[in-house]
Design an enzyme around this catalytic site. Sequence first.
Site, PDB file in Angstrom:
ATOM      1  N   ARG A 212       9.902 -58.389 -16.747  1.00  0.00           N
ATOM      2  CA  ARG A 212      10.335 -59.638 -16.102  1.00  0.00           C
ATOM      3  C   ARG A 212      11.851 -59.721 -15.968  1.00  0.00           C
ATOM      4  O   ARG A 212      12.366 -60.448 -15.122  1.00  0.00           O
ATOM      5  CB  ARG A 212       9.741 -60.851 -16.833  1.00  0.00           C
TER       6      ARG A 212
ATOM      7  N   GLU B 156       8.330 -60.766 -31.383  1.00  0.00           N
ATOM      8  CA  GLU B 156       7.625 -61.966 -31.856  1.00  0.00           C
ATOM      9  C   GLU B 156       6.176 -61.582 -32.158  1.00  0.00           C
ATOM     10  O   GLU B 156       5.542 -62.122 -33.046  1.00  0.00           O
ATOM     11  CB  GLU B 156       7.702 -63.042 -30.768  1.00  0.00           C
TER      12      GLU B 156
HETATM   13  P1  AMP Z   1      12.052 -61.178 -28.504  1.00  0.00           P
HETATM   14  O1  AMP Z   1      12.299 -59.740 -28.792  1.00  0.00           O
HETATM   15  O2  AMP Z   1      11.205 -61.847 -29.551  1.00  0.00           O
HETATM   16  O3  AMP Z   1      13.319 -61.930 -28.220  1.00  0.00           O
HETATM   17  O4  AMP Z   1      11.141 -61.245 -27.225  1.00  0.00           O
HETATM   18  C1  AMP Z   1      11.672 -61.184 -25.980  1.00  0.00           C
HETATM   19  C2  AMP Z   1      10.775 -60.471 -25.016  1.00  0.00           C
HETATM   20  O5  AMP Z   1       9.394 -60.821 -25.173  1.00  0.00           O
HETATM   21  C3  AMP Z   1      11.124 -60.832 -23.623  1.00  0.00           C
HETATM   22  O6  AMP Z   1      11.039 -59.655 -22.855  1.00  0.00           O
HETATM   23  C4  AMP Z   1      10.108 -61.847 -23.195  1.00  0.00           C
HETATM   24  O7  AMP Z   1       9.661 -61.535 -21.905  1.00  0.00           O
HETATM   25  C5  AMP Z   1       8.980 -61.725 -24.173  1.00  0.00           C
HETATM   26  N1  AMP Z   1       8.636 -62.972 -24.867  1.00  0.00           N
HETATM   27  C6  AMP Z   1       8.640 -63.179 -26.200  1.00  0.00           C
HETATM   28  N2  AMP Z   1       8.231 -64.407 -26.527  1.00  0.00           N
HETATM   29  C7  AMP Z   1       7.977 -65.016 -25.360  1.00  0.00           C
HETATM   30  C8  AMP Z   1       7.532 -66.331 -25.015  1.00  0.00           C
HETATM   31  N3  AMP Z   1       7.250 -67.247 -25.938  1.00  0.00           N
HETATM   32  N4  AMP Z   1       7.396 -66.618 -23.700  1.00  0.00           N
HETATM   33  C9  AMP Z   1       7.679 -65.690 -22.761  1.00  0.00           C
HETATM   34  N5  AMP Z   1       8.090 -64.453 -23.020  1.00  0.00           N
HETATM   35  C10 AMP Z   1       8.242 -64.103 -24.303  1.00  0.00           C
END
Ligand code: AMP
Length: 180
Positions: free
Chosen positions: A67, A104
């Site tokens: 994305r 996450e």
């Molecule tokens: P993080 O590494 O936890 O910051 O996760 C970021 C990546 O996971 C990004 O590429 C987002 O597209 C996706 N992502 C993680 N959590 C979400 C969420 N709650 N909503 C949308 N995308 C998320």
Amino acid sequence: MIQQNPNSMEYVKRHIRDVVDFPQKGVVFKDLTTAFKDPRALHIIGWDLSQIYRDKGVTKVAGIESRGFVGGSILAFELGAGFVPVRKPGKLPADTIRESYQKEYGTDTIEIHRDAITPDDIVVIHDDVLATGGTMLAAYRLIKSLNPKKIYINCIIELSDLGGKALLPPDVEVTSLISY
Ligand code: AMP
């Protein structure tokens, strides 16, 4: 400080879809596909992102799969910069460097072409959502290891409760259009 038109950002916010329990229970997924498919919302996102970096001499935008390719490409086009993809393992055809990180939900690895960034580059790393910050930190480490002149970090949405910003180096400017 870039002044956003609050009405415009409200318009974009109305086009972001919350998907509960995706991709796993307990996660509220911020779905930007509903904003990307709306011409006005997509235009506002591209314009507002580009205003942040208009005078910063940005030469490359690194977008995180998948994305981050949407906003990242628009941002690169608007700035007259190049675009480089940060991808999942095994997708890039030439010589790569890689970094693993916690998400996450689960563990993941990302890669970039070794020749994607050079020491004279000023780079914006872009993703759609900053959640726990693991993905962005891994992308930052990858790009930092290629020694560009400067790195900025950018996302469309920051989920501030998840504390992603605190994981990132304090001397790096982190900017988001929308914070929840
Ligand atoms: P993080 O590494 O936890 O910051 O996760 C970021 C990546 O996971 C990004 O590429 C987002 O597209 C996706 N992502 C993680 N959590 C979400 C969420 N709650 N909503 C949308 N995308 C998320």
